[in-house]
Design a protein around this motif. Structure first.
Motif, PDB file in Angstrom:
ATOM      1  N   ASP A 179       0.810  -1.217   0.000  1.00  0.00           N
ATOM      2  CA  ASP A 179       0.000   0.000   0.000  1.00  0.00           C
ATOM      3  C   ASP A 179       0.844   1.268   0.000  1.00  0.00           C
ATOM      4  O   ASP A 179       0.359   2.326  -0.405  1.00  0.00           O
ATOM      5  N   THR A 180       2.068   1.161   0.478  1.00  0.00           N
ATOM      6  CA  THR A 180       2.940   2.318   0.543  1.00  0.00           C
ATOM      7  C   THR A 180       4.388   1.839   0.572  1.00  0.00           C
ATOM      8  O   THR A 180       4.657   0.653   0.762  1.00  0.00           O
ATOM      9  N   VAL A 181       5.289   2.777   0.368  1.00  0.00           N
ATOM     10  CA  VAL A 181       6.724   2.495   0.401  1.00  0.00           C
ATOM     11  C   VAL A 181       7.377   3.503   1.331  1.00  0.00           C
ATOM     12  O   VAL A 181       7.030   4.690   1.316  1.00  0.00           O
ATOM     13  N   GLU A 182       8.300   3.017   2.165  1.00  0.00           N
ATOM     14  CA  GLU A 182       9.116   3.915   2.981  1.00  0.00           C
ATOM     15  C   GLU A 182      10.574   3.763   2.568  1.00  0.00           C
ATOM     16  O   GLU A 182      11.080   2.641   2.453  1.00  0.00           O
ATOM     17  N   ILE A 183      11.249   4.882   2.379  1.00  0.00           N
ATOM     18  CA  ILE A 183      12.681   4.902   2.110  1.00  0.00           C
ATOM     19  C   ILE A 183      13.400   5.048   3.446  1.00  0.00           C
ATOM     20  O   ILE A 183      13.095   5.940   4.243  1.00  0.00           O
ATOM     21  N   HIS A 184      14.369   4.155   3.695  1.00  0.00           N
ATOM     22  CA  HIS A 184      15.107   4.184   4.957  1.00  0.00           C
ATOM     23  C   HIS A 184      16.304   5.117   4.813  1.00  0.00           C
ATOM     24  O   HIS A 184      17.317   4.776   4.217  1.00  0.00           O
TER      25      HIS A 184
END
Length: 366
Positions: A179-184
């Protein structure tokens, strides 16, 4: 009764049922039997338990964008079709079995100079030897993280390759149904290594000034934003401070967050630390919430708070007073995978229970 914590939030076209979310938590549980970087039944159980427990959004552990980007040989990845298929199974499970309409996002990461290490519960520590499955790490310079093997300074071509790897992994995430993407960009991993003046001593366009040191993180933001649908929200995790003299401070993080928001980041997940071993963290309950509050206020972007957030009253206060738009939990969720069901009860708010647990809905005390 009304509850700020249990109020829905919209990020682009994604409606998240409430503001109590699960932080990324590395499990170091990918094994040779199931394949390099391939999530397995442990990950299904781990994330699925939070869905049944009432979490509204969970982020996977750091999924490396290439093999050299793993923290350890047992880390998950999203750089092969086999890994993507395994994640797709987990995404489907979470969507199917959430108490609320649970959403799931993947955290994309590259460990940089902090890669090729033994997992926390191994019988040894430090960098993994080549004959034990280790690899040569890379970073902005050849300066090692204290106690680890020195990395190799990345060339321009290698930097551009990592940007491309983030974009490719994001495309796989979309195909897998996340549903979403997080960049670390936090905790001393590659993007944070380039951001921190304590580590990045380059004099080319990827270093030098604050603009140069932020360039890799923002270039990755652009690359990922270009690949994922416009309707999908993009998250960015940052370390608001290095907790060390001469390192990243909150003011610099505000400027970074503002630039990221202008490029299409919808929420900044505000953590801290991890760049250097000599950091001096003053950890008390809610010790990072003030960073999320300052980034939200001064950068004009939605934020998530994290860090020793454990009680329903504490998290309700953070959201109700506008200090952050959501709260992320890690250790509290491990201790109680049904934390959100209990929190709703304590706050006098009703949320659904999965049918299999209906007989346990509290009537006279939790």
């Amino acid at each position: 009764m009304p509850s700020a914590l249990f109020t829905p939030i919209e990020l682009r076209s994604l409606t998240i049922p409430h503001r109590g979310w699960v932080s990324p938590m590395c499990q170091y549980s990918c094994t040779p039997e199931t394949g390099e970087g391939v999530p397995n039944d442990w990950h299904l159980m781990h994330l699925g338990s939070f869905a049944a427990g009432g979490a509204a959004l969970m982020l996977t552990e750091a999924a490396a964008v290439n093999a050299a980007g793993r923290i350890s040989p047992r880390d998950a990845g999203l750089y092969t079709d086999e890994q993507a298929a395994a994640w797709e199974r987990i995404v489907h499970f979470v969507h199917q079995h959430g108490a609320v309409d649970c959403k799931i996002g993947v955290q994309l990461a590259h460990a940089g100079r902090k890669g090729s290490t033994y997992w926390p519960f191994a019988d040894r520590s430090g960098s993994v030897r080549a004959d034990d499955g280790g690899w040569v790490t890379s970073g902005p310079s050849n300066q090692p993280f204290e106690g680890y093997a020195p990395p190799v300074a990345m060339s321009e071509q290698e930097i551009e390759g990592v940007v491309a790897d983030f974009a490719t992994a994001a495309g796989r995430a979309v195909a897998a149904g996340f549903d979403t993407v997080e960049i670390h960009g936090a905790h001393g991993y590659l993007l944070h290594q380039f951001q921190s003046p304590l580590i990045n001593t380059r004099t080319d366009k990827w270093g030098g000034s604050e603009e140069g040191r932020n360039r890799l993180m923002l270039t990755v933001v652009d690359a990922v934003r270009d690949v994922i649908p416009d309707s999908m929200p993009l998250l960015l995790r940052i370390s608001a401070t290095d907790w060390a003299e001469g390192g990243v401070d909150v003011e610099a993080s505000v400027r970074l967050a503002r630039a990221a928001a202008e490029r299409g980041v919808d929420l900044v997940d505000v953590s801290s630390g991890g760049a250097v071993a000599h950091q001096k963290i003053r950890a008390v309950p809610g010790y990072q919430a003030g960073f999320a509050e300052q980034v939200k206020r001064d950068a004009g972007v939605r934020t998530g708070a994290v860090g020793l957030l454990t009680s329903p009253a504490q998290t309700e206060d953070i959201v109700a007073n506008g200090r952050a738009d959501a709260v992320f939990m890690a250790r509290a969720a491990l201790r109680d995978p049904h934390w959100w069901l209990r929190a709703a009860y304590e706050l006098g708010y009703d949320i659904p229970w999965v049918p299999q647990y209906q007989r346990a809905v509290p009537r006279h005390g939790f």
